[in-house]
Motif scaffolding. Structure first.
Motif, short mmCIF file in Angstrom:
data_model
loop_
_atom_site.label_atom_id
_atom_site.label_comp_id
_atom_site.label_asym_id
_atom_site.label_seq_id
_atom_site.Cartn_x
_atom_site.Cartn_y
_atom_site.Cartn_z
N PRO A 155 -3.77 -8.30 -5.29
CA PRO A 155 -3.89 -8.20 -3.83
C PRO A 155 -2.71 -8.81 -3.08
O PRO A 155 -2.40 -8.38 -1.97
CB PRO A 155 -5.20 -8.92 -3.52
CG PRO A 155 -5.47 -9.79 -4.71
CD PRO A 155 -4.85 -9.09 -5.89
N GLU A 156 -2.02 -9.77 -3.68
CA GLU A 156 -0.88 -10.39 -3.03
C GLU A 156 0.30 -9.42 -2.90
O GLU A 156 1.21 -9.65 -2.12
CB GLU A 156 -0.45 -11.67 -3.77
CG GLU A 156 0.11 -11.45 -5.17
CD GLU A 156 -0.92 -11.26 -6.30
OE1 GLU A 156 -0.55 -11.50 -7.46
OE2 GLU A 156 -2.07 -10.85 -6.04
N HIS A 157 0.27 -8.32 -3.66
CA HIS A 157 1.33 -7.31 -3.61
C HIS A 157 0.81 -5.97 -3.07
O HIS A 157 1.50 -4.95 -3.16
CB HIS A 157 1.92 -7.08 -5.01
CG HIS A 157 2.26 -8.33 -5.75
ND1 HIS A 157 3.02 -9.35 -5.21
CD2 HIS A 157 1.92 -8.72 -7.01
CE1 HIS A 157 3.14 -10.32 -6.11
NE2 HIS A 157 2.49 -9.97 -7.20
N ALA A 158 -0.40 -5.97 -2.50
CA ALA A 158 -1.08 -4.72 -2.12
C ALA A 158 -0.26 -3.87 -1.16
O ALA A 158 -0.21 -2.64 -1.30
CB ALA A 158 -2.45 -5.02 -1.54
N ALA A 159 0.38 -4.48 -0.17
CA ALA A 159 1.13 -3.68 0.83
C ALA A 159 2.24 -2.87 0.14
O ALA A 159 2.42 -1.68 0.41
CB ALA A 159 1.69 -4.57 1.92
#
Length: 168
Positions: A155-159
């Motif tokens: 989720p920390e790299h989702a974008a």
């Protein structure tokens, strides 16, 4: 969208075809020497190589392969190669002309089994690169990411994952 005449010339010159991950490619080398990974019965060419082209509006979507992949810069603008390592850390490498761009490298290694994607640093530019894979590349070991699952896992790299996700 109008294609850059230089991009059209490169596609014709090297007989590049559309790649499932995005961009264009052609295989330029497949070793006749066969090898097997440790504890594996499947044999592969010892090494393979391709030309790979990214152009304006095109990116290499998240994917992974079972072998190390060395990228080589040939022409054009810097390519950002985003790699999520096995610990979940994101590393962004700058593949480009290291003599002209201080923070660029002529070669970038993507370790086997890591998820990675690539995009142009200049979204209006293009880049011609090469990729060498050892043991050799096989489409049977090529895996496109399920963007939703990869974003959920990281989720920390989702974008970034979603921005460079597979087009449907």
């Amino acid at each position: 969208m109008t294609i850059n005449p230089e991009v059209e010339r490169l596609i014709r010159r090297f007989d590049l075809q559309a790649h499932p991950e995005g961009g264009h490619y052609t295989e330029t080398y497949r070793s006749a020497v066969q090898v097997a990974r440790q504890d594996e019965r499947v044999v592969h060419s010892a090494s393979t190589a391709i030309y790979y082209l990214l152009s304006a509006g095109v990116y290499s979507t998240w994917h992974r392969i079972a072998s190390d992949e060395m990228w080589h810069f040939y022409k054009g603008c810097v390519v950002l190669i985003h790699v999520i390592d096995k610990a979940g850390m994101l590393h962004t490498h700058r593949l480009g002309d290291a003599l002209q761009t201080e923070d660029a490298s002529f070669q970038v290694m993507v370790p086997a089994g890591c998820w990675f994607a690539a995009e142009l640093a200049d979204p209006h530019g293009y880049a011609l690169a090469g990729c060498t894979v050892a043991p050799g590349f096989e489409f049977s070991e090529f895996e496109l990411a399920d963007t939703a699952k990869l974003s959920h896992r990281h989720p920390e790299h989702a974008a970034l994952i979603e921005r460079l996700g597979a087009r449907t």
